[in-house]
Design an enzyme around this catalytic site. Structure first.
Site, PDB file in Angstrom:
ATOM      1  N   HIS A   1      -3.741  -5.260   0.894  1.00 11.02           N
ATOM      2  CA  HIS A   1      -3.196  -5.631   2.207  1.00 11.02           C
ATOM      3  C   HIS A   1      -3.197  -7.157   2.379  1.00 11.02           C
ATOM      4  O   HIS A   1      -4.217  -7.730   2.737  1.00 11.02           O
ATOM      5  CB  HIS A   1      -4.029  -4.989   3.316  1.00 11.02           C
TER       6      HIS A   1
ATOM      7  N   CYS B   1       0.838  -1.202   0.000  1.00 12.26           N
ATOM      8  CA  CYS B   1       0.000   0.000   0.000  1.00 12.26           C
ATOM      9  C   CYS B   1       0.875   1.256   0.000  1.00 12.26           C
ATOM     10  O   CYS B   1       1.527   1.550  -0.981  1.00 12.26           O
ATOM     11  CB  CYS B   1      -0.954  -0.063   1.197  1.00 12.26           C
TER      12      CYS B   1
ATOM     13  N   GLU C   1      -1.933  -8.829   4.709  1.00  9.59           N
ATOM     14  CA  GLU C   1      -1.945  -9.182   6.137  1.00  9.59           C
ATOM     15  C   GLU C   1      -3.356  -9.282   6.694  1.00  9.59           C
ATOM     16  O   GLU C   1      -3.563  -9.815   7.782  1.00  9.59           O
ATOM     17  CB  GLU C   1      -1.118  -8.169   6.941  1.00  9.59           C
TER      18      GLU C   1
END
Ligand code: XMP
Length: 524
Positions: A171, A77, A173
């Protein structure tokens, strides 16, 4: 070790957690970290997301030396923009364009750049990803190729055409990015060549030795326990290291769950043999909560009262130790986990406080106690494995987390003993039925909240005008994002029947179907 540079995103510590999940050790450090000051040589670097726009005047930037180390770099990002900026996309190429939510990313195979597609090894050609960003790249930096795109981001994933430098807009994660973990594993294990050998077995002996050498031959340690996993695991480690020189204190704040205090006494005191004392302060807490409805004020009141009671008890223990000739209290045990540590070292103060947590603060400053935090390198799942290895009973290890302010933030509005009783009884039935149905472990956290509204009902021939219980159950691995749990309807039906029939003052039960974000797990 993989070095993760934190640019302040709410999700930064999740990157660390995900990577540790497959046994690779990684460290999260502020993005201002100078490479020359590191005390280890990273095998790879990840640049996190950020609440900043890369075009902001005060936008944070990484030490340019990261690009001279020659190790693989992955920008996530904001980290992608940072790479773009460093590698010549230029500030004019960075357009403000918000995107938030799910997106489908199409992989773009680049056979002429063999290392480029290593990042997406074993990832589906079209994969669901989670976007949460203000900026996006408006043109491709020099020498980069596109390895993934979405309808709105032409450069959703890029790779350098000769160096192992990657940037992704989404993202990985966040669990909403379905194959995010594979992407992180590809990066850490395959691309950075890190080994997966970070385990809990080796941790116990190392930590017990460390505690002994820190506390010494004569010092004593005091620590609060709650019956939750973290404080119990920390307490058992202390007990193993220094025996009864560790003094555990349980403060009964009057807003614990049904029979909880008794249970903690039995498990920690009787079974695990921890030197434990219980202080019943329910009246103090409940009297201070009288008339207070604001959630943050409730938290502060409970936090402050807790410190007061705990400090007074610690002074008593200290005096007793002195009188009996055993070592003075020199340390305060805290079950601080890695996410709390990360939060407090963030590069510009803690990332935005969403709710104030009360387990840190100016505790025992006058006693000049030093902190001892045996779990500060660990994530929750690591603490659980450690607890099992230490012989802590399974049901305690898998106990759902319970917030410090307890039922006080689950009785919405004013907290009175009567309201606590209703919430407590409803919660007990709810959890009992969840356990009977064999669903307790599948659910990450479940509880009953008492809403400050009344609704009309009918019981027998009588009209009732009573309160509402809201049932909450979520599935999550990180408690930063969570989905509501899909109960079989028959179980909800049984829970609702039992609560309405058995808990006086409740005539309606509702089920909360909100995910986090945008809702939170607790109602207050
Ligand atoms: P939220 O409601 O923010 O909760 O989605 C995330 C997790 O944190 C717990 N929580 C707290 N724990 N003190 C605590 O010790 C607090 O003030 C507090 N507030 C929320 C919550 O139960 C969930 O597990």
């Amino acid at each position: 070790t993989v070095l993760i540079l934190d640019f302040g995103s709410q999700y930064s510590h999740l990157i660390t957690r995900r990577i540790r999940e497959f046994g690779v050790y990684c460290e999260l450090l502020p993005c201002t970290q100078k490479i020359k000051d590191l005390d280890f040589t990273p095998k790879g670097i990840i640049l996190s997301g950020s609440p900043y726009s890369i075009t902001d005047k005060d936008a944070p930037h990484a030490d340019p030396e990261i690009f001279d180390l020659g190790v693989p770099i992955l920008g996530i990002c904001y980290g992608l923009q940072e790479i773009g900026l460093a590698k010549g996309a230029g500030s004019t190429g960075l357009a403000r364009h918000s995107e938030y939510g799910f997106a489908k990313m199409e992989l773009n195979d680049v056979p002429e750049v063999p290392h480029a597609n290593a990042l997406f090894k074993n990832v589906e050609k079209t994969t669901q990803v989670w976007m949460s960003h203000g900026d996006h790249l408006d043109n491709l930096p020099n020498d980069f190729v596109i390895i993934g795109k979405t309808d709105t981001s032409a450069y959703a994933a890029i790779a350098h055409n000769s160096e192992p430098i990657y940037g992704i807009q989404f993202h990985p994660e966040v669990t909403h990015s379905i194959e995010g973990k594979t992407v992180l594993r590809n990066f850490a294990v395959d691309i950075c060549k890190c080994s997966s050998n970070w385990t809990m077995d080796s941790f116990i002996d190392k930590e017990i030795d460390r505690i002994r050498s820190v506390v010494g031959e004569s010092g004593s340690v005091v620590g609060a326990v709650s019956g939750g996993v973290d404080s119990t695991v920390a307490a058992v480690l202390m007990k193993r290291a220094i025996g009864d020189r560790f003094h555990a204190v349980l403060v009964d704040n009057g807003v614990m769950r049904l029979n909880e205090c008794q249970q903690v006494k039995e498990t920690l005191g009787s079974s695990l043999g921890i030197n434990l004392r219980v202080v019943d302060s329910s009246e103090l807490f409940l009297s201070r909560l009288k008339g207070v409805t604001d959630p943050e004020k409730k938290r502060k009141i409970i936090g402050n009262a807790f410190i007061e009671v705990f400090e007074s008890e610690a002074h008593k223990i200290d005096a007793e130790c002195e009188a009996s000739g055993s070592g003075k209290i020199e340390f305060l045990l805290q079950g601080t986990l890695y996410p709390d540590v990360i939060e407090s070292i963030s590069f510009k103060g803690p990332s935005a406080t969403i709710k104030s947590h009360h387990n840190v603060g100016g505790l025992l400053e006058d006693m000049r106690l030093k902190l001892i935090e045996p779990l500060r390198e660990l994530f929750k799942d690591e603490v659980r494995s450690l607890g099992l290895l230490l012989g802590i009973p399974d049901d305690l290890i898998w106990r759902h987390p319970f917030p410090g302010p307890g039922i006080a933030i689950r009785v919405l509005g004013e907290v009175t003993p009567e309201q606590v009783e209703i919430a407590r009884n409803a919660d007990y039935i709810y959890i009992e039925e969840i356990k009977k149905a064999g669903l307790y472990k599948k659910i990450s956290q479940a509880y009953a909240a008492l809403l400050p509204v009344r609704s009309v009902g009918v019981m027998g021939d009588m009209r009732t005008y009573e309160q509402v219980i809201a049932l909450r159950a979520v599935e999550t691995t990180d408690f930063m994002t969570a989905d509501w749990f899909e109960f079989p309807p028959t179980i909800l039906k049984r829970i609702s029947n039992r609560i309405i029939n058995e808990v006086r003052g409740v005539n309606r039960v509702v089920y909360d179907i909100s995910s986090k974000p945008p809702s939170t797990i607790e109602w207050e």
